[in-house]
Design a protein around this motif. Structure first.
Motif, PDB file in Angstrom:
ATOM      1  N   GLN A 364       0.948  -1.107   0.001  1.00 23.52           N
ATOM      2  CA  GLN A 364      -0.052   0.092  -0.034  1.00 23.52           C
ATOM      3  C   GLN A 364       0.759   1.284   0.058  1.00 23.52           C
ATOM      4  OE1 GLN A 364      -3.301  -0.307  -0.169  1.00 23.52           O
ATOM      5  NE2 GLN A 364      -2.950  -2.067  -0.672  1.00 23.52           N
ATOM      6  N   SER A 365       2.085   1.268  -0.283  1.00 26.50           N
ATOM      7  CA  SER A 365       3.038   2.345   0.074  1.00 26.50           C
ATOM      8  C   SER A 365       2.863   2.989  -1.677  1.00 26.50           C
ATOM      9  CB  SER A 365       4.419   1.843  -0.025  1.00 26.50           C
ATOM     10  OG  SER A 365       4.862   1.141  -0.842  1.00 26.50           O
ATOM     11  N   LEU A 366       3.566   4.178  -1.362  1.00 27.14           N
ATOM     12  CA  LEU A 366       3.563   4.903  -2.796  1.00 27.14           C
ATOM     13  C   LEU A 366       4.749   4.177  -3.789  1.00 27.14           C
ATOM     14  CD1 LEU A 366       3.238   7.663  -4.513  1.00 27.14           C
ATOM     15  CD2 LEU A 366       5.270   8.558  -3.231  1.00 27.14           C
ATOM     16  N   ASN A 367       5.690   3.615  -3.325  1.00 28.05           N
ATOM     17  CA  ASN A 367       6.666   2.916  -4.259  1.00 28.05           C
ATOM     18  C   ASN A 367       5.901   1.697  -4.919  1.00 28.05           C
ATOM     19  OD1 ASN A 367       8.678   4.366  -4.038  1.00 28.05           O
ATOM     20  ND2 ASN A 367       9.876   3.228  -2.568  1.00 28.05           N
ATOM     21  N   GLY A 368       4.852   1.002  -3.959  1.00 32.42           N
ATOM     22  CA  GLY A 368       4.138  -0.140  -4.572  1.00 32.42           C
ATOM     23  C   GLY A 368       3.335   0.408  -5.801  1.00 32.42           C
ATOM     24  N   ASN A 369       2.726   1.674  -5.681  1.00 27.09           N
ATOM     25  CA  ASN A 369       1.788   2.084  -6.805  1.00 27.09           C
ATOM     26  C   ASN A 369       2.969   2.382  -7.927  1.00 27.09           C
ATOM     27  OD1 ASN A 369      -0.448   1.997  -5.359  1.00 27.09           O
ATOM     28  ND2 ASN A 369      -0.317   4.014  -4.798  1.00 27.09           N
ATOM     29  N   LEU A 370       3.918   3.158  -7.695  1.00 27.45           N
ATOM     30  CA  LEU A 370       4.835   3.152  -8.909  1.00 27.45           C
ATOM     31  C   LEU A 370       5.568   1.889  -9.473  1.00 27.45           C
ATOM     32  CD1 LEU A 370       7.214   6.356  -7.117  1.00 27.45           C
ATOM     33  CD2 LEU A 370       4.999   6.553  -8.775  1.00 27.45           C
ATOM     34  N   ILE A 371       5.607   0.899  -8.713  1.00 25.10           N
ATOM     35  CA  ILE A 371       6.102  -0.365  -9.245  1.00 25.10           C
ATOM     36  C   ILE A 371       5.101  -0.854 -10.113  1.00 25.10           C
ATOM     37  CG2 ILE A 371       6.670  -2.742  -8.582  1.00 25.10           C
ATOM     38  CD1 ILE A 371       8.123  -1.640  -6.071  1.00 25.10           C
ATOM     39  N   THR A 373       2.989   0.967 -11.777  1.00 26.42           N
ATOM     40  CA  THR A 373       3.082   1.790 -12.877  1.00 26.42           C
ATOM     41  C   THR A 373       4.229   1.342 -13.981  1.00 26.42           C
ATOM     42  OG1 THR A 373       2.118   3.680 -11.922  1.00 26.42           O
ATOM     43  CG2 THR A 373       3.454   4.155 -13.895  1.00 26.42           C
ATOM     44  N   THR A 374       5.378   0.933 -13.387  1.00 27.80           N
ATOM     45  CA  THR A 374       6.474   0.405 -14.204  1.00 27.80           C
ATOM     46  C   THR A 374       6.204  -0.818 -14.889  1.00 27.80           C
ATOM     47  OG1 THR A 374       7.888   1.314 -12.661  1.00 27.80           O
ATOM     48  CG2 THR A 374       8.893  -0.258 -14.112  1.00 27.80           C
ATOM     49  N   VAL A 375       5.369  -1.722 -14.044  1.00 30.04           N
ATOM     50  CA  VAL A 375       4.865  -2.991 -14.823  1.00 30.04           C
ATOM     51  C   VAL A 375       3.935  -2.750 -15.811  1.00 30.04           C
ATOM     52  CG1 VAL A 375       3.690  -5.079 -14.439  1.00 30.04           C
ATOM     53  CG2 VAL A 375       5.378  -4.429 -12.600  1.00 30.04           C
ATOM     54  N   PHE A 376       3.034  -2.009 -15.670  1.00 34.30           N
ATOM     55  CA  PHE A 376       2.010  -1.369 -16.970  1.00 34.30           C
ATOM     56  C   PHE A 376       2.666  -0.893 -18.065  1.00 34.30           C
ATOM     57  CE2 PHE A 376      -1.056  -0.496 -13.040  1.00 34.30           C
ATOM     58  CZ  PHE A 376      -1.156  -1.788 -12.917  1.00 34.30           C
ATOM     59  N   PHE A 377       3.692  -0.019 -17.742  1.00 29.43           N
ATOM     60  CA  PHE A 377       4.498   0.652 -18.895  1.00 29.43           C
ATOM     61  C   PHE A 377       5.220  -0.591 -19.760  1.00 29.43           C
ATOM     62  CE2 PHE A 377       8.375   2.066 -20.664  1.00 29.43           C
ATOM     63  CZ  PHE A 377       8.098   3.073 -21.296  1.00 29.43           C
ATOM     64  N   PHE A 378       6.095  -1.504 -18.840  1.00 29.74           N
ATOM     65  CA  PHE A 378       6.800  -2.616 -19.446  1.00 29.74           C
ATOM     66  C   PHE A 378       5.833  -3.306 -20.472  1.00 29.74           C
ATOM     67  CE2 PHE A 378       8.915  -6.739 -18.685  1.00 29.74           C
ATOM     68  CZ  PHE A 378       9.880  -6.572 -19.763  1.00 29.74           C
ATOM     69  N   TRP A 405      12.646  -3.948  -2.949  1.00 30.88           N
ATOM     70  CA  TRP A 405      12.444  -5.258  -3.041  1.00 30.88           C
ATOM     71  C   TRP A 405      11.373  -5.774  -2.177  1.00 30.88           C
ATOM     72  CZ3 TRP A 405      17.988  -4.558  -3.293  1.00 30.88           C
ATOM     73  CH2 TRP A 405      18.429  -4.267  -4.472  1.00 30.88           C
ATOM     74  N   GLU A 406      11.426  -5.004  -1.156  1.00 34.15           N
ATOM     75  CA  GLU A 406      10.294  -5.460  -0.177  1.00 34.15           C
ATOM     76  C   GLU A 406       8.870  -5.213  -0.423  1.00 34.15           C
ATOM     77  OE1 GLU A 406      12.785  -3.484   0.468  1.00 34.15           O
ATOM     78  OE2 GLU A 406      13.483  -3.719   2.555  1.00 34.15           O
ATOM     79  N   SER A 407       8.596  -4.033  -1.307  1.00 32.61           N
ATOM     80  CA  SER A 407       7.511  -3.665  -2.140  1.00 32.61           C
ATOM     81  C   SER A 407       7.115  -4.725  -3.116  1.00 32.61           C
ATOM     82  CB  SER A 407       7.344  -2.399  -2.435  1.00 32.61           C
ATOM     83  OG  SER A 407       7.544  -1.383  -1.328  1.00 32.61           O
ATOM     84  N   MET A 408       8.018  -5.079  -3.892  1.00 32.27           N
ATOM     85  CA  MET A 408       7.852  -6.099  -4.930  1.00 32.27           C
ATOM     86  C   MET A 408       7.546  -7.299  -4.255  1.00 32.27           C
ATOM     87  SD  MET A 408      11.188  -5.367  -7.493  1.00 32.27           S
ATOM     88  CE  MET A 408      11.540  -3.618  -7.793  1.00 32.27           C
ATOM     89  N   ILE A 409       8.160  -7.802  -3.353  1.00 30.48           N
ATOM     90  CA  ILE A 409       7.946  -9.133  -2.772  1.00 30.48           C
ATOM     91  C   ILE A 409       6.181  -9.070  -2.109  1.00 30.48           C
ATOM     92  CG2 ILE A 409       8.350 -10.725  -0.864  1.00 30.48           C
ATOM     93  CD1 ILE A 409      11.365  -9.957  -1.301  1.00 30.48           C
ATOM     94  N   SER A 410       5.799  -7.945  -1.420  1.00 31.58           N
ATOM     95  CA  SER A 410       4.526  -7.726  -0.882  1.00 31.58           C
ATOM     96  C   SER A 410       3.498  -7.784  -1.938  1.00 31.58           C
ATOM     97  CB  SER A 410       4.391  -6.680  -0.183  1.00 31.58           C
ATOM     98  OG  SER A 410       3.156  -6.211   0.297  1.00 31.58           O
ATOM     99  N   LEU A 411       3.921  -7.240  -3.327  1.00 38.02           N
ATOM    100  CA  LEU A 411       3.054  -7.300  -4.376  1.00 38.02           C
ATOM    101  C   LEU A 411       2.715  -8.741  -4.899  1.00 38.02           C
ATOM    102  CD1 LEU A 411       4.002  -4.197  -6.397  1.00 38.02           C
ATOM    103  CD2 LEU A 411       1.916  -4.367  -5.138  1.00 38.02           C
TER     104      LEU A 411
END
Length: 1111
Positions: A364-371, A373-378, A405-411
């Motif tokens: 639920q972090s800001l980085n989680g949302n940005l990650i 967005t990165t995936v969607f762009f990719f 990487w913590e946010s990535m693992i959480s996702l």
């Protein structure tokens, strides 16, 4: 020369000027002359009695024309700092003289007049050096004007404050003093304005489109400095238009200066409102320059677009942004990094008020949302195989995000919150790939393959960051990796990427961090993956993971080695048991048994790639399997393939063991293989010769096919673009693999002839691979490569004879195609004839022998069957040295009879043209007509007039000389530019018409019809002209040099996408420099340049398209 030394020199000159200004000015004039590389000197007599034009002509005569070098272009440590010292001297000179000497109406008049005349010289050294001096002089004057403006503002405020005081407290003396001071400042500012007007109109408006790119670059660089330094006076569309126009310059250096000048302006947000019109007119051009052919220009264009984006989100459209987005996948790293910064600014840097209170890490972090967005762009970019490129592009600007990487693992592991949309399967796969690429980037600290020239030495700070990241990665993923493998164990693509993570672990942390239980969990998950999957990629990933963990330096080795041995014991036992049942005599193999054997063999083969399995004696089992298949002929193909691959690994591991010993051991091993397994050895030996032919035939049958003929598309969807691209990718890989066999001398180089001859036909699909193969083979053996090239042409010629017969037409498409291919081959040899001398000679030798090899089928007296091949061979004649042409000609005469030399019929034309191309002295022979340019012609006549006689030290007041011209030319259909208007000033002698190349008379930006040309370019002009006012100038087109191409050129791929409304809404008149605080300016006609060469001032009615160059 240091600052203190420059200061001292200037101070000494000022003292000399105060004592005798003529002598001091003479020293300054000779300084500029000698800095241009001229060995002459101006005497006191010349200074007193000669005009600037006469002095410059005299200096031109004494110039050393044998050498093209002059101080600004000379190399060596002595000249490296010359330019900076030269520019520094001019700046210090003006700064030291700014309070008195520059206003004496003598020193600056003389210097400006001299530099204006020199800047219009036909001598490049004079023009380059004086333009640099004039532009730096202008910059120094702009600084003086800025200081005057500030002082005037301060004086005005002081005056207003004093005047607003009550009568009793008002000091009238102070008011009078302030009024007098303001008047003096106003007069000084008027003086500076006139000086700057003289330099701008006398030098800049001509030299910013000079033939020399360095001169144009100087002008654009300095106008950027003026606009940034004194924006109130210079930052308007009247000056910005010069930068906008020059962005179409053909030289990357000039385009680069335009972009760097604009970056300095867009960086200051306070200036954005003044750039709105410019942005609207030239935004499309800036966007297109992101794809510039010069990488440095493309990088700066993207950086400029980032500044534009930073200033306003509304300027760039979605289409504009998308044209930059895809550059994050560029192979050129600086371009990709610049595009990554642009992408980050656009997509990631905007935060809404609702995001301020979000946690720093986690789902639920800001980085989680940005990650996300990165995936969607990719995924939307549809370039899924280039995740490493995307990560590398974003690494410098979004490194903190990519290391979360913590946010990535959480996702990946945590359940979505109520109302939150979970990631899809494709999105999870993309996230895992991005996570892997980010970990690799953090641990390896160098760009991915294809970006960068190699590993660089890391600094101490970078090494510490690398170790810290690796430690953190191990601590996080030692716990998380088993959980991720357990969740995605059935997904081959996800598991393959996840299993690569242990390669980047610091294995010592398993012990120091007390993480042994997580290691046990990881080993169990890897074992389950091996048991569940038979895909080669997954199994090889498992094998490499065991290899990474089985490191004897760490205490975990024993634990991992036991787990690996147990797994391999079970696999080998299972394979041997299945193999016995599978090879039982009299029983036909069952499909299920075959599948079990194949799946087990796949697992063993994958492990044998990275692990030595010699102690399990797999060679015997594989030999038994292959021998049975060879005898019965009914062995499934996949089993044979993997059995041979496993055997291949067995032999490599044995060779690795004996490679450190003597060659006798190797021979013993080979003899052992031959004695014990004769079938295998004989098959290898006997099959090698025909194997080359089989490989080549396979490539010709499966690679060089039309797109419509390819039946390998998945699910039979031949019209599906994705399947076509995938099929093409596979064919390119096959061709590249075969070309590697040629390069590494596995197959003979002459087999490349069948590949090289496809260069033109399949250029779009395989041109880059074939060209690189030719380059590599030439580096290996120039002569053999040349023989291979001529062999490919001979093969095509023979194929043409088979199709068309011996009486073919040399204008046919087939023959012209072979001739064009020969021309392309010729270009690959480069310009250094000495390096390719022997190879080219051998190529001609083989070509001549081929041409006369077969007699005419029509009997004696007719040309040989292959004589037309000489027409193709003539494409290589220009690559011969002059002395070698004589040798080749003598060799040709050995095959000719006396009657052949007398023949003049059409059928003998190839021999005639080839002999002509070999004539000694024919260095300019160009036999190819396919790529030739159409001939064009023009003639220029000029009539010189005597210069008007005026006083030397005072520039002419009132009207100047009256030149007249007579210009005639031939009209023809060319592209004629819309050039920028500028006032008549000085010019030099026009080029001798005999030396002017036809194609140099015009420059192309906008195509014109013949009618338009006749309207704009009348055949003759007789016009009487008087000097013009600065403000309303008639177009004059300055210097171009004989060895330069046209200046203005759109360097993008399409020539049709010009800026049709380039000039709409812009002020085209060359204006006076108008400093904002100044009022009641007075004209100083004395500062108008010296019209020292009126004979070459062009007629004012000449159309916009004509731009003459000097000799």
């Amino acid at each position: 020369m240091g600052k203190s030394a420059t200061q001292s020199i200037v101070d000494d000159w000022i003292e000399s000027y105060k004592s005798d200004r003529d002598i001091a000015l003479l020293d300054l004039i000779n300084f500029f002359i000698q800095c241009s590389g001229c060995k002459g000197a101006v005497s006191a007599e010349m200074f007193r009695h000669m005009q600037n034009s006469e002095i410059i002509r005299k200096m031109t005569e004494e110039f050393d024309e044998d050498s093209g070098d002059y101080p600004l272009t000379m190399a060596g440590p002595l000249w490296k700092k010359f330019k900076s010292s030269f520019c520094e001297f001019i700046g210090v000179l003006v700064r030291q003289c700014q309070y008195s000497i520059i206003y004496d109406e003598y020193m600056m008049d003389t210097v400006i007049s001299l530099l204006t005349g020199l800047s219009d010289s036909q001598v490049r050294a004079f023009r380059h050096t004086s333009t640099l001096a004039a532009m730096k002089l202008m910059t120094a004057l702009v600084n003086v004007a800025l200081n005057l403006s500030i002082n005037m503002d301060n004086t005005q405020r002081q005056y207003e404050a004093e005047r607003n005081k009550v009568m009793a407290k008002r000091a009238n003396d102070r008011l009078e003093l302030l009024l007098q001071k303001r008047k003096e400042l106003q007069e000084n500012q008027d003086e500076i304005e006139n000086m700057m007007n003289a330099i701008f109109k006398g030098v800049f408006v001509h030299r910013y489109r000079d033939a020399i790119a360095e001169v144009r670059a100087i002008c654009i660089e300095e106008i950027g400095v003026w606009m940034k330094m004194y924006s109130d006076a210079f930052l308007n569309d009247s000056y910005l238009k010069y930068v906008g126009w020059t962005m179409h310059d053909k030289q990357g250096e000039v385009r680069l200066r335009c972009l760097t000048a604009l970056q300095g302006l867009y960086y200051n947000r306070e200036l954005n409102t003044r750039l709105e019109l410019f942005t609207s007119r030239f935004k499309d051009r800036i966007v297109s320059m992101a794809l510039d052919k010069e990488y440095d220009v493309a990088v700066q264009a993207i950086k400029l677009l980032t500044l534009v984006l930073h200033s306003s989100d509304e300027v760039l459209t979605a289409e504009d942004c998308e044209s930059v987005y895809h550059l994050v996948y560029s192979a050129h790293r600086p371009v990709a990094v610049a595009a990554g910064e642009f992408l980050y600014k656009k997509l990631f840097s905007h935060r809404g008020p609702e995001e301020e209170g979000m946690p720093r890490r986690g789902r639920q972090s800001l980085n989680g949302n940005l990650i996300k967005t990165t995936v969607f762009f990719f995924l939307e970019s549809e370039l899924h195989e280039h995740g490493a490129y995307l990560v590398d592009s974003l690494w410098e600007c979004a490194g903190e995000l990519l290391k979360d990487w913590e946010s990535m693992i959480s996702l990946l592991l945590d359940e979505p919150m109520p109302g939150e949309e979970a990631l899809t399967d494709h999105q999870e796969t993309a996230l895992i790939e991005i996570m892997l690429c980010a970990i690799r980037q953090a641990c390896e600290c160098h760009p991915p393959v294809g970006r960068g020239t190699g590993k660089r030495v890391l600094t101490a700070k970078e090494k510490k960051t690398q170790l810290d990241d690796r430690t953190r990665i191990t601590e996080i993923f030692a716990v998380a990796l088993p959980l991720l493998l357990a969740k995605y164990s059935v997904d081959a693509e996800k598991v393959t990427n996840l299993l690569q993570l242990p390669q980047f672990f610091d294995l010592e942390i398993y012990t120091t961090g007390r993480l042994e239980k997580h290691l046990e969990s990881l080993l169990r998950q890897i074992r389950e993956v091996v048991e569940k999957h038979t895909e080669t990629d997954v199994l090889e990933a498992c094998s490499m993971t065991y290899h990474a963990l089985c490191n004897e330096e760490f205490t975990i080795f024993n634990r991992v080695d036991i787990a690996r041995s147990q797994l391999l014991d079970e696999l080998v036992d299972k394979f041997n048991r299945l193999l016995e049942d599978f090879l039982l005599e009299g029983e036909e193999p069952d499909e299920d048994d075959a599948y079990q054997v194949l799946s087990t063999l796949k697992r063993i083969t994958a492990f044998h790639n990275a692990h030595d399995l010699s102690k399990w004696d797999l060679f015997t089992s594989n030999y038994k399997l292959l021998n049975t298949g060879l005898q019965n002929g009914d062995m499934p193909e996949q089993i044979v393939i993997h059995a041979m691959q496993c055997t291949h690994y067995i032999i490599l591991w044995h060779l690795a063991k004996v490679s450190e010993g003597s060659s006798t051991k190797v021979h013993t091993l080979l003899l052992s293989v031959t004695n014990n397994y004769p079938v295998s050895a004989n098959a290898l030996c006997d099959s090698y010769s025909p194997l080359q032919a089989e490989l080549l035939n396979f490539i010709l049958d499966h690679v060089f096919i039309d797109q419509d003929d390819d039946n390998n598309s998945t699910d039979g969807q031949q019209d599906d673009e994705a399947s076509k691209i995938e099929a093409l990718h596979k064919r390119r890989n096959l061709l590249a693999a075969y070309c590697k066999l040629i390069i590494y001398n596995v197959v003979e180089m002459n087999t490349g002839a069948d590949i090289f001859k496809q260069y033109m036909r399949y250029y779009n699909d395989y041109g880059d691979i074939i060209k690189e193969t030719m380059s590599k083979t030439r580096q290996i053996d120039k002569i053999q490569c040349a023989k291979t090239l001529i062999l490919s042409l001979q093969q095509l010629f023979n194929e043409m004879l088979s199709d068309l017969g011996c009486n073919f037409d040399r204008s046919s498409s087939s023959f012209c195609g072979i001739k064009e291919l020969a021309r392309r081959f010729s270009l690959t040899f480069g310009l250094d004839q000495l390096k390719t001398r022997e190879a080219i000679a051998m190529l001609h030798k083989d070509g001549i022998e081929f041409a006369f090899k077969e007699p005419s089928p029509q009997g004696e007296g007719n040309p040989p069957l292959n004589l037309a091949f000489l027409d193709i061979l003539s494409e290589f004649s220009s690559k011969l040295l002059r002395q070698d042409k004589k040798t080749v000609h003598l060799y040709l005469e050995r095959f000719m009879t006396f009657q052949m030399a007398l023949q003049r019929e059409d059928c003998w034309l190839p021999l005639i043209s080839y002999r002509n191309s070999l004539q000694a002295g024919g260095d300019d022979d160009t036999m190819s007509v396919i790529s030739g340019y159409s001939s064009r012609s023009s003639s220029i006549r000029t009539k010189k007039a005597k210069p008007a006689s005026t006083g030397k030290r005072k520039l002419p007041e009132g009207e100047g000389p009256t030149p007249s011209h007579r210009i005639a030319w031939a009209t023809y259909n060319v592209q004629t530019p819309v050039m920028m208007p500028s006032p008549h000033l000085t010019s030099t002698v026009l080029r001798d018409p005999k030396k002017m190349r036809p194609e140099e008379s015009y420059m192309g930006v906008y195509a014109m019809t013949s009618e338009q040309q006749h309207q704009q370019l009348p055949p003759q002009q007789h016009h009487h002209q008087t000097p013009m006012d600065y403000k309303y100038g008639t177009p004059f087109y300055g210097l171009m040099e004989d060895d330069e191409e046209p200046i203005v050129e759109d360097v993008m791929m399409s020539s049709e996408d010009r800026l049709e409304d380039l000039n709409e809404g812009m002020d085209f008149d060359t204006m006076d420099i108008d400093l904002p605080p100044s009022k009641n300016r007075r004209e100083r006609s004395e500062l108008k340049p010296d019209y020292f060469d009126p004979s070459s001032i062009m007629d004012d009615s000449v159309g916009i398209g004509l731009l003459l160059r000097v000799q």
